[in-house]
Design a protein around this motif. Structure first.
Motif, short mmCIF file in Angstrom:
data_model
loop_
_atom_site.label_atom_id
_atom_site.label_comp_id
_atom_site.label_asym_id
_atom_site.label_seq_id
_atom_site.Cartn_x
_atom_site.Cartn_y
_atom_site.Cartn_z
N ILE A 2 50.84 7.80 40.59
CA ILE A 2 51.87 7.43 39.61
C ILE A 2 53.22 7.35 40.27
O ILE A 2 54.01 6.43 40.11
CB ILE A 2 51.92 8.43 38.31
CG1 ILE A 2 50.69 8.39 37.50
CG2 ILE A 2 53.20 8.14 37.40
CD1 ILE A 2 50.44 9.24 36.52
N LEU A 112 50.45 16.64 36.70
CA LEU A 112 50.89 16.10 35.58
C LEU A 112 50.95 17.20 34.42
O LEU A 112 50.31 18.32 34.38
CB LEU A 112 49.81 15.25 34.80
CG LEU A 112 49.63 13.94 35.42
CD1 LEU A 112 48.28 13.05 35.14
CD2 LEU A 112 50.72 13.10 34.96
N ASP A 115 52.68 14.62 28.18
CA ASP A 115 53.44 13.38 27.75
C ASP A 115 54.64 13.82 26.95
O ASP A 115 54.76 14.95 26.31
CB ASP A 115 52.34 12.55 26.73
CG ASP A 115 51.39 11.99 27.44
OD1 ASP A 115 51.40 11.98 28.87
OD2 ASP A 115 50.37 11.92 27.08
N CYS A 123 56.12 8.83 28.00
CA CYS A 123 56.19 9.00 29.32
C CYS A 123 55.19 9.97 30.02
O CYS A 123 55.05 10.92 29.27
CB CYS A 123 57.57 9.33 29.80
SG CYS A 123 59.06 8.29 29.56
N TRP A 124 54.83 10.09 31.41
CA TRP A 124 54.10 11.28 32.04
C TRP A 124 55.11 12.18 32.43
O TRP A 124 56.29 11.89 32.73
CB TRP A 124 53.39 10.70 33.27
CG TRP A 124 52.10 9.99 32.90
CD1 TRP A 124 51.21 10.21 32.51
CD2 TRP A 124 52.03 8.47 33.29
NE1 TRP A 124 50.13 9.53 32.31
CE2 TRP A 124 50.76 8.43 32.83
CE3 TRP A 124 52.69 7.61 33.85
CZ2 TRP A 124 49.97 6.96 33.04
CZ3 TRP A 124 52.34 6.20 34.20
CH2 TRP A 124 50.79 5.99 33.77
N ASP A 146 57.70 6.31 32.55
CA ASP A 146 57.26 5.42 31.51
C ASP A 146 55.85 4.82 31.77
O ASP A 146 55.71 4.52 33.03
CB ASP A 146 58.40 4.27 31.57
CG ASP A 146 57.63 3.10 30.50
OD1 ASP A 146 57.51 3.31 29.25
OD2 ASP A 146 57.37 2.11 31.11
N GLN A 147 54.96 5.03 30.89
CA GLN A 147 53.29 4.76 31.27
C GLN A 147 53.32 3.33 31.10
O GLN A 147 52.20 3.08 31.71
CB GLN A 147 52.67 5.56 30.21
CG GLN A 147 52.89 7.20 30.16
CD GLN A 147 51.80 7.85 29.33
OE1 GLN A 147 50.84 7.23 28.91
NE2 GLN A 147 51.88 9.13 29.39
N SER A 148 54.14 2.53 30.87
CA SER A 148 53.78 1.13 30.72
C SER A 148 54.46 0.35 31.81
O SER A 148 53.51 -0.48 32.34
CB SER A 148 54.07 0.43 29.55
OG SER A 148 55.43 0.65 29.20
N TYR A 150 55.97 1.93 34.59
CA TYR A 150 56.06 2.79 35.77
C TYR A 150 57.63 3.02 36.22
O TYR A 150 58.02 3.06 37.36
CB TYR A 150 55.42 2.51 37.02
CG TYR A 150 53.90 2.61 36.59
CD1 TYR A 150 53.19 3.78 37.06
CD2 TYR A 150 53.17 1.90 36.11
CE1 TYR A 150 52.07 3.96 36.84
CE2 TYR A 150 52.03 2.11 35.77
CZ TYR A 150 51.29 3.02 36.27
OH TYR A 150 49.86 3.37 36.05
#
Length: 224
Positions: A2, A112, A115, A123-124, A146-148, A150
């Motif tokens: 990530i 990690l 969220d 977001c991670w 942001d997870q969509s 990056y």
């Protein structure tokens, strides 16, 4: 993976940017205009174009060396690692924040931590812990990605006692160099009310070839 994808999106193979950096204090503020060139993680060059009294000041990162050209005294100064934690040009960014002498990929382990929602985006939350032999500024770094798309949307920088020193908030997502990225970053000290530094991209382009020979101490003196 990530963090690597986030870094790759922000850097590209190369990047060239024009930035406006505003330092805000309780009783005054000042603005700088800056041009930056970066190539991978080994090379970066930062030129100050304004205000007039700082015009022509240049910072160069070449692999593990960081240099500063000061035209008013016509001197090139090599910055020791101990200076990486100091303020860059009187802002709330450190020298390391701007020239990236340390690497979030190579100098830290990553874990990690769940969220979070930042700017209405899932977001991670990622905890960065420095490797034992890494010459880094921070005792720990927290990132929100942001997870969509990056995008790094928030970061917190902690000292060796894990006390919060600075927070960086990213916002105003825009199409920069053909990529969705935050166009505004605010660095906010934890213990200094009314103080922050706001960095805005006025332009950003990626993957225009830059020869390694551009990033030399000789070239620092020729930049305009």
């Amino acid at each position: 993976e990530i963090v690597e994808q986030t870094e790759s999106k922000m850097r590209g193979e190369t990047s060239q940017a024009n930035l406006i950096i505003r330092t805000v204090r309780p009783t005054w503020s000042r603005e700088m205009k800056v041009r930056a060139w970066m190539k991978g993680t080994d090379y970066s060059m930062i030129l100050v174009n304004a205000p007039v009294r700082d015009r022509g000041i240049v910072f160069l990162k070449r692999k593990k060396e960081v240099w500063n050209w000061v035209p008013s005294i016509e001197k090139t100064i090599k910055l020791p690692p101990s200076m990486m934690s100091q303020s860059w040009m009187g802002t709330d960014f450190t020298n390391d924040d701007l020239v990236h002498e340390s690497s979030v990929l190579n100098d830290y382990t990553h874990e990690l931590k769940g969220d979070s929602i930042i700017l209405n985006r899932l977001c991670w939350k990622i905890e960065l812990t420095p490797l034992p032999d890494a010459a880094v500024v921070w005792g720990k770094v927290m990132l929100w990605v942001d997870q969509s798309d990056y995008m790094q949307l928030r970061a917190e920088f902690l000292d060796e006692d894990f006390q919060l020193v600075n927070s960086m908030q990213c916002s105003e997502i825009a199409l920069l160099g053909g990529r969705n990225l935050p166009s505004k970053m605010e660095m906010i000290p934890a213990d200094k009310p009314g103080q922050k530094t706001v960095l805005r991209y006025s332009s950003l382009q990626f993957d225009t070839p830059i020869d390694d020979r551009f990033f030399t101490t000789e070239n620092m003196k020729r930049l305009q």
